[in-house]
Design a protein around this motif. Structure first.
Motif, mmCIF file in Angstrom:
data_model
loop_
_atom_site.group_PDB
_atom_site.id
_atom_site.type_symbol
_atom_site.label_atom_id
_atom_site.label_comp_id
_atom_site.label_asym_id
_atom_site.label_seq_id
_atom_site.Cartn_x
_atom_site.Cartn_y
_atom_site.Cartn_z
ATOM 1 N N MET A 210 127.363 75.568 -8.929
ATOM 2 C CA MET A 210 126.245 76.488 -8.735
ATOM 3 C C MET A 210 126.697 77.717 -7.927
ATOM 4 N N LEU A 211 127.559 77.446 -6.955
ATOM 5 C CA LEU A 211 128.071 78.530 -6.106
ATOM 6 C C LEU A 211 128.859 79.526 -6.955
ATOM 7 N N ASN A 212 129.705 78.991 -7.834
ATOM 8 C CA ASN A 212 130.487 79.852 -8.729
ATOM 9 C C ASN A 212 129.573 80.649 -9.646
ATOM 10 N N LYS A 213 128.582 79.924 -10.202
ATOM 11 C CA LYS A 213 127.651 80.582 -11.125
ATOM 12 C C LYS A 213 126.839 81.646 -10.396
ATOM 13 N N ARG A 214 126.487 81.346 -9.140
ATOM 14 C CA ARG A 214 125.676 82.282 -8.362
ATOM 15 C C ARG A 214 126.407 83.617 -8.210
ATOM 16 N N VAL A 215 127.694 83.532 -7.895
ATOM 17 C CA VAL A 215 128.489 84.748 -7.702
ATOM 18 C C VAL A 215 128.504 85.561 -8.994
ATOM 19 N N ILE A 216 128.764 84.851 -10.105
ATOM 20 C CA ILE A 216 128.845 85.536 -11.409
ATOM 21 C C ILE A 216 127.488 86.120 -11.785
ATOM 22 N N LEU A 217 126.449 85.258 -11.681
ATOM 23 C CA LEU A 217 125.108 85.686 -12.115
ATOM 24 C C LEU A 217 124.536 86.785 -11.225
ATOM 25 N N SER A 218 124.933 86.766 -9.948
ATOM 26 C CA SER A 218 124.468 87.785 -9.022
ATOM 27 C C SER A 218 125.004 89.160 -9.470
ATOM 28 N N ASP A 219 126.254 89.172 -9.900
ATOM 29 C CA ASP A 219 126.840 90.424 -10.414
ATOM 30 C C ASP A 219 126.126 90.885 -11.678
ATOM 31 N N TYR A 220 125.899 89.938 -12.586
ATOM 32 C CA TYR A 220 125.183 90.246 -13.829
ATOM 33 C C TYR A 220 123.808 90.821 -13.504
ATOM 34 N N ALA A 221 123.126 90.184 -12.534
ATOM 35 C CA ALA A 221 121.751 90.576 -12.184
ATOM 36 C C ALA A 221 121.717 91.993 -11.629
ATOM 37 N N SER A 222 122.708 92.330 -10.796
ATOM 38 C CA SER A 222 122.749 93.685 -10.229
ATOM 39 C C SER A 222 122.933 94.704 -11.345
ATOM 40 N N GLU A 223 123.807 94.347 -12.275
ATOM 41 C CA GLU A 223 124.070 95.215 -13.422
ATOM 42 C C GLU A 223 122.792 95.425 -14.246
ATOM 43 N N GLN A 224 122.113 94.307 -14.509
ATOM 44 C CA GLN A 224 120.895 94.340 -15.316
ATOM 45 C C GLN A 224 119.796 95.110 -14.581
ATOM 46 N N ALA A 225 119.750 94.946 -13.266
ATOM 47 C CA ALA A 225 118.729 95.623 -12.454
ATOM 48 C C ALA A 225 118.920 97.142 -12.558
ATOM 49 N N ARG A 226 120.173 97.563 -12.552
ATOM 50 C CA ARG A 226 120.465 99.013 -12.665
ATOM 51 C C ARG A 226 119.969 99.537 -14.025
ATOM 52 N N LYS A 227 120.213 98.740 -15.048
ATOM 53 C CA LYS A 227 119.789 99.160 -16.394
ATOM 54 C C LYS A 227 118.260 99.225 -16.482
#
Lengths: 394, 70
Positions: free
Chosen positions: A49-66
């Motif tokens: 979950m920790l690994n996924k959190r790091v990855i998904l957090s990056d994805y989420a920031s990217e998506q939030a910008r879009k």
């Protein structure tokens, strides 16, 4: 090292204890390993979950910008931003769906990261500003289950290995603890066996010589004394036979033969006649022919014990009634009787209900063992001061 | 879109707009400072709460995002 049947029997008990100990030990080890496995599983899950959190957090920031960009371009542009690596959805602060590409309907707004029942991983990002009116951005990726497979493999392999190692250690430890007990038991067994064996020769000598004495040529006084010796020797002989059976013969393989119980009963009544006469007890026999496929020695122990008990616990000038039918044998005395609350214990080894009489309390236990071996039934009826009746049915 | 960005959900946006039109003030306006310095806050509405609500509903239907994204 020579081992008597007693030793074998005691070793059987030891083995039973050993198995119980091992079972307890294994259950304990399995519990400990299960607990460790649960913690390991939780740890691996958290790690994943920790690994996924790091990855998904990056994805989420990217998506939030879009989404923010789209907010300022809306309604001229109304295409929701998509990504090959994940699908996403936006919800407003009233948990109303604004737009969703999610495959799983299971959404928990209170958790940041979770796995749905349909094996999707959701990451929930909370916006500070409500771009496009969205408060929540939910990202969804597939849970490939690889981490779970590897975790299970680890648990099964290392857990199994741990159980094996601990079992071997437990077995050696147990043997180490049992070693002094085994030595003591072996010494005790050999002592009992040797003592029993040494009793046989003098006892046989006494009984044979008494038989050889011509009572007609002896004085009345001596005849009485010889009779007393005969009675005492026969009492010891029954005890000896019981002890021998209990310690040596009960584990031996016995061959069955067709016997006529009527003949054996007559023979044993004759044998015990002198004991019965010493208490002025009369036998009343009602014997029909009855044939059984049993071991003669074993069934003789049954009859001997029933008759000797009937003599031992009878009153003076009492009677013993032996009734043999085609499928049952009843021995009834006119003696002291047994209290009803003690009846269920009479077949227990070393149980004696009359301290005035001698014995080890093993007679009826032997009877029960043999009866059980031949899958027969035994019934006991007793009334205080009226007598006891024991019936064997086959 | 400013109201949406400031208030989020439908009910919140509608309640926020209604409150602003009932009690207009620079302090609670969602418009940028420069805009307010130039034009000041809207005057107090006299059209009544009921009519305001209806107007806001029409406004919401006109500018809502929900159902318009593809």
């Amino acid at each position: 090292m020579l081992r008597s049947k007693v030793t074998n029997s005691l070793l059987a008990n030891e083995k039973k204890s050993l198995h119980r100990f091992l079972m307890l030990y294994i259950i304990m080890i399995i519990s400990i390993i299960s607990l460790i496995s649960i913690y390991y599983y939780q740890y691996q899950k958290q790690l994943m979950m920790l690994n996924k959190r790091v990855i998904l957090s990056d994805y989420a920031s990217e998506q939030a910008r879009k989404i923010k960009t789209l907010h300022f371009l809306f309604p001229e542009q109304n295409t929701y931003p998509r990504d090959d690596r994940f699908v996403s959805a936006i919800y407003d602060l009233e948990y109303q769906k604004i737009f969703s590409l999610l495959k799983s309907k299971e959404i928990d707004f209170n958790k940041e990261l979770y796995i749905t029942k349909d094996k999707k991983i959701h990451f929930v990002k909370v916006f500070d500003d409500y771009y496009l009116g969205a408060k929540y951005l939910i990202l969804e990726i597939d849970d490939d289950g690889l981490w779970l497979r590897y975790t299970w493999q680890d648990i099964i392999f290392y857990g199994g290995f741990g159980i094996l190692i601990f079992s071997i250690i437990g077995f050696f430890l147990l043997n180490l603890f049992l070693s002094p007990m085994k030595t003591s038991l072996s010494i005790l067994d050999r002592f009992i066996k040797d003592t029993t064996h040494e009793l046989n020769t003098p006892l046989s000598a006494i009984l044979t010589n008494i038989e050889m004495i011509d009572l007609d040529k002896t004085s009345e006084d001596n005849r009485k004394k010889i009779n007393r010796i005969n009675i005492a020797a026969k009492t010891v002989s029954v005890l000896y036979n019981d002890l021998t059976y209990a310690t040596l013969e009960n584990n031996m393989h016995s061959s069955n033969e067709k016997i006529n119980l009527k003949n054996i009963i007559k023979e044993r009544v004759e044998y015990f006649d002198i004991l019965a006469k010493s208490k002025e007890i009369d036998f009343s026999l009602n014997l029909q022919d009855s044939f059984l496929m049993v071991n003669k020695n074993k069934f003789t122990r049954v009859i001997d014990n029933l008759i000797s008990n009937a003599i031992k616990y009878n009153r003076r000038k009492g009677t013993i009634s032996i009734r043999l039918l085609r499928n049952s044998l009843t021995v009834e005395d006119s003696g002291l009787g047994i209290e009803s609350n003690k009846l269920e214990y009479i077949f227990d080894r070393y149980s004696r209900f009359n301290s005035s009489e001698g014995g080890f309390g093993i007679g009826l236990s032997i009877v029960k063992d043999i009866i059980n071996e031949y899958e027969m039934d035994i019934k006991v009826n007793s009334q205080i001061n009226k007598g006891t009746s024991i019936t064997i049915i086959w | 879109m400013r109201y949406l960005a400031a208030y989020g959900g439908e009910n919140n946006v509608k309640a926020g707009m209604l409150h602003y039109f009932m009690y207009p003030s620079n302090d609670i306006s969602v418009m940028p400072k420069e805009f307010l310095e130039e034009r000041n806050a809207t005057n107090h509405s006299n059209i009544g709460e009921k009519t305001l609500k209806k107007s806001i509903d029409i406004y919401w239907e006109l500018y809502k995002v929900k159902g318009r994204l593809q």
